[in-house]
Design a protein around this motif. Structure first.
Motif, PDB file in Angstrom:
ATOM      1  N   VAL A  74      13.178   8.053  11.521  1.00  0.00           N
ATOM      2  CA  VAL A  74      12.888   9.366  12.082  1.00  0.00           C
ATOM      3  C   VAL A  74      12.647  10.313  10.919  1.00  0.00           C
ATOM      4  N   ALA A  75      11.577  11.088  10.992  1.00  0.00           N
ATOM      5  CA  ALA A  75      11.281  12.100   9.978  1.00  0.00           C
ATOM      6  C   ALA A  75      11.207  13.458  10.659  1.00  0.00           C
ATOM      7  N   GLY A  76      11.989  14.405  10.176  1.00  0.00           N
ATOM      8  CA  GLY A  76      11.928  15.757  10.710  1.00  0.00           C
ATOM      9  C   GLY A  76      10.707  16.492  10.198  1.00  0.00           C
ATOM     10  N   LEU A  77      10.587  17.758  10.568  1.00  0.00           N
ATOM     11  CA  LEU A  77       9.463  18.552  10.094  1.00  0.00           C
ATOM     12  C   LEU A  77       9.535  18.712   8.581  1.00  0.00           C
ATOM     13  N   GLU A  78       8.356  18.803   7.974  1.00  0.00           N
ATOM     14  CA  GLU A  78       8.256  18.871   6.517  1.00  0.00           C
ATOM     15  C   GLU A  78       7.570  20.167   6.087  1.00  0.00           C
ATOM     16  N   ASP A  79       7.903  20.630   4.884  1.00  0.00           N
ATOM     17  CA  ASP A  79       7.141  21.722   4.283  1.00  0.00           C
ATOM     18  C   ASP A  79       6.604  21.321   2.916  1.00  0.00           C
ATOM     19  N   GLY A  80       6.443  20.009   2.734  1.00  0.00           N
ATOM     20  CA  GLY A  80       5.877  19.481   1.503  1.00  0.00           C
ATOM     21  C   GLY A  80       5.483  18.035   1.699  1.00  0.00           C
ATOM     22  N   PRO A  81       4.830  17.433   0.706  1.00  0.00           N
ATOM     23  CA  PRO A  81       4.304  16.075   0.859  1.00  0.00           C
ATOM     24  C   PRO A  81       5.376  15.007   0.669  1.00  0.00           C
ATOM     25  N   ARG A  82       5.192  13.894   1.372  1.00  0.00           N
ATOM     26  CA  ARG A  82       6.087  12.750   1.274  1.00  0.00           C
ATOM     27  C   ARG A  82       5.253  11.490   1.101  1.00  0.00           C
ATOM     28  N   VAL A  83       5.730  10.572   0.292  1.00  0.00           N
ATOM     29  CA  VAL A  83       5.025   9.322   0.011  1.00  0.00           C
ATOM     30  C   VAL A  83       5.797   8.159   0.616  1.00  0.00           C
ATOM     31  N   CYS A  84       5.060   7.238   1.227  1.00  0.00           N
ATOM     32  CA  CYS A  84       5.652   6.040   1.814  1.00  0.00           C
ATOM     33  C   CYS A  84       5.020   4.807   1.187  1.00  0.00           C
ATOM     34  N   ASP A  85       5.841   3.909   0.669  1.00  0.00           N
ATOM     35  CA  ASP A  85       5.383   2.627   0.133  1.00  0.00           C
ATOM     36  C   ASP A  85       5.747   1.517   1.103  1.00  0.00           C
ATOM     37  N   HIS A  86       4.789   0.642   1.378  1.00  0.00           N
ATOM     38  CA  HIS A  86       5.044  -0.472   2.291  1.00  0.00           C
ATOM     39  C   HIS A  86       4.622  -1.771   1.624  1.00  0.00           C
ATOM     40  N   PRO A  87       5.401  -2.857   1.806  1.00  0.00           N
ATOM     41  CA  PRO A  87       5.058  -4.123   1.148  1.00  0.00           C
ATOM     42  C   PRO A  87       3.868  -4.835   1.764  1.00  0.00           C
ATOM     43  N   GLY A  88       3.417  -4.383   2.946  1.00  0.00           N
ATOM     44  CA  GLY A  88       2.266  -5.005   3.599  1.00  0.00           C
ATOM     45  C   GLY A  88       2.661  -5.750   4.861  1.00  0.00           C
ATOM     46  N   GLY A  89       1.670  -5.961   5.706  1.00  0.00           N
ATOM     47  CA  GLY A  89       1.934  -6.664   6.952  1.00  0.00           C
ATOM     48  C   GLY A  89       2.739  -5.850   7.948  1.00  0.00           C
ATOM     49  N   GLN A  90       2.473  -4.565   8.035  1.00  0.00           N
ATOM     50  CA  GLN A  90       3.265  -3.711   8.914  1.00  0.00           C
ATOM     51  C   GLN A  90       2.879  -3.889  10.379  1.00  0.00           C
ATOM     52  N   GLU A  91       3.893  -3.824  11.242  1.00  0.00           N
ATOM     53  CA  GLU A  91       3.691  -3.819  12.687  1.00  0.00           C
ATOM     54  C   GLU A  91       4.679  -2.810  13.257  1.00  0.00           C
ATOM     55  N   ALA A  92       4.169  -1.826  14.000  1.00  0.00           N
ATOM     56  CA  ALA A  92       5.037  -0.729  14.400  1.00  0.00           C
ATOM     57  C   ALA A  92       4.456   0.030  15.583  1.00  0.00           C
ATOM     58  N   ILE A  93       5.297   0.862  16.177  1.00  0.00           N
ATOM     59  CA  ILE A  93       4.855   1.889  17.117  1.00  0.00           C
ATOM     60  C   ILE A  93       5.230   3.226  16.502  1.00  0.00           C
ATOM     61  N   TYR A 141       0.840  -1.192   0.000  1.00  0.00           N
ATOM     62  CA  TYR A 141       0.000   0.000   0.000  1.00  0.00           C
ATOM     63  C   TYR A 141       0.878   1.245   0.000  1.00  0.00           C
ATOM     64  N   ARG A 142       0.271   2.367  -0.343  1.00  0.00           N
ATOM     65  CA  ARG A 142       0.969   3.661  -0.412  1.00  0.00           C
ATOM     66  C   ARG A 142       0.170   4.693   0.367  1.00  0.00           C
ATOM     67  N   VAL A 143       0.865   5.473   1.173  1.00  0.00           N
ATOM     68  CA  VAL A 143       0.234   6.567   1.899  1.00  0.00           C
ATOM     69  C   VAL A 143       1.026   7.839   1.664  1.00  0.00           C
ATOM     70  N   ARG A 144       0.369   8.965   1.903  1.00  0.00           N
ATOM     71  CA  ARG A 144       1.020  10.265   1.748  1.00  0.00           C
ATOM     72  C   ARG A 144       1.038  10.983   3.092  1.00  0.00           C
ATOM     73  N   LEU A 145       2.213  11.468   3.456  1.00  0.00           N
ATOM     74  CA  LEU A 145       2.360  12.286   4.649  1.00  0.00           C
ATOM     75  C   LEU A 145       2.328  13.746   4.238  1.00  0.00           C
ATOM     76  N   VAL A 146       1.549  14.545   4.948  1.00  0.00           N
ATOM     77  CA  VAL A 146       1.491  15.975   4.671  1.00  0.00           C
ATOM     78  C   VAL A 146       1.986  16.720   5.905  1.00  0.00           C
ATOM     79  N   PRO A 147       2.465  17.942   5.739  1.00  0.00           N
ATOM     80  CA  PRO A 147       3.047  18.672   6.871  1.00  0.00           C
ATOM     81  C   PRO A 147       2.072  18.865   8.019  1.00  0.00           C
ATOM     82  N   ARG A 148       2.561  18.620   9.249  1.00  0.00           N
ATOM     83  CA  ARG A 148       1.728  18.741  10.449  1.00  0.00           C
ATOM     84  C   ARG A 148       2.405  19.559  11.544  1.00  0.00           C
ATOM     85  N   GLY A 149       3.651  19.986  11.319  1.00  0.00           N
ATOM     86  CA  GLY A 149       4.364  20.701  12.373  1.00  0.00           C
ATOM     87  C   GLY A 149       4.837  19.770  13.475  1.00  0.00           C
ATOM     88  N   ARG A 150       5.120  18.517  13.129  1.00  0.00           N
ATOM     89  CA  ARG A 150       5.551  17.521  14.104  1.00  0.00           C
ATOM     90  C   ARG A 150       6.655  16.661  13.515  1.00  0.00           C
TER      91      ARG A 150
END
Length: 276
Positions: free
Chosen positions: A77-96, A37-46
């Motif tokens: 680790v992802a620092g603060l962003e001022d634009g969009p970022r895309v993350c691709d994952h092969p599936g079956g993710q387990e995380a905190i 699956y693919r998701v998009r991260l947008v800036p959040r100030g975090r």
């Protein structure tokens, strides 16, 4: 507390009082589906930390960036962003996944936050080789309470020894967040008693973005949150969030997320990201 959705398990619990000033969210999750699956991260100030306990992301990349995608082989680790970022994952993710305040991240990572701006790196590159051992111990148990206990202890120890942000930057960030990015930077400089140039330098070092860009991101983030609560009148939304008009709102969504407000409003939210 565990919550089950159609294809995922989310686990939460109250985090320790020592983490509360620095953390926005702190959740464990498991995605049962083995499909990519693919998701998009947008800036959040975090700033974001993802402790991968299963398969890592296949690649992470900035939209419209000229450089190659980042191959993350473990936790990130992802620092603060001022634009969009895309993350691709092969599936079956387990995380905190943790979302940190910028000043919490500055204290936890003990590096100038400007070095992490618009950047994704391995967790060990910030926390050192002990990060790998921590993740291995967390992966070795299936008990989420034990996983949180291990991570809590590591975070609290790290925060105790981290650098203190300057009181002026703390106050400047508080002014920005309380106004959702609508307070003028000149007024912030006056309030903290610094020149504009000195404020920009110190703020960017400890937050990662300039005060002006931080304000822009915070205005955008507030508008995204209001859209998620079914705010449909875009002219009223623009006025409520400090944009000049609806056209300005539309331009900012294109610049910061590469979508329209309507597309963002209908996107499915998944663990701090959007399926777009």
């Amino acid at each position: 507390m565990a919550t089950r959705f159609s294809d995922r398990l989310r686990v939460t619990r109250p985090w320790p009082s020592g983490l509360r000033p620095y953390v926005h969210s702190y959740d464990g999750y498991r995605v049962a589906a083995a499909t990519s699956y693919r998701v998009r991260l947008v800036p959040r100030g975090r700033a974001v930390v993802v402790v991968n306990l299963g398969e890592p992301f296949a690649q992470v990349f900035r939209l419209r960036a000229a450089g190659p995608a980042v191959r993350v082989v473990g936790s990130l680790v992802a620092g603060l962003e001022d634009g969009p970022r895309v993350c691709d994952h092969p599936g079956g993710q387990e995380a905190i996944r943790l979302e940190l305040t910028p000043l919490g991240a500055y204290r936890l990572f003990a590096v100038p936050m400007r070095e992490l701006t618009n950047t994704v790196i391995e967790l060990r590159d910030v926390l050192g080789p002990g990060a790998d051992e921590l993740v291995e111990r967390m992966s070795a148990t299936r008990d989420w309470a034990q996983r949180f206990d291990l991570l809590d202890a590591a975070l609290l120890t790290r925060l105790d020894g981290g650098p203190d942000p300057s009181p002026e930057v703390v106050h400047a960030w508080r002014l920005l967040t309380r106004s959702a990015g609508t307070i003028p930077v000149a007024r912030i400089a006056t309030e903290v008693g610094w020149s504009h140039g000195h404020l920009v330098r110190r703020f960017t070092q400890q937050v990662g973005l300039t005060p002006k860009t931080s304000a822009r991101v915070l205005r955008f983030h507030r508008s995204v949150e209001l859209l998620s609560h079914r705010w449909t009148d875009l002219s009223e939304l623009a006025a409520a969030c400090g944009f000049y008009d609806q056209a300005h709102l539309n331009r900012e969504f294109r610049a910061l997320a590469d979508v329209t407000p309507a597309e963002m409003a209908t996107a499915r939210r998944v663990e701090g990201a959007h399926e777009l």
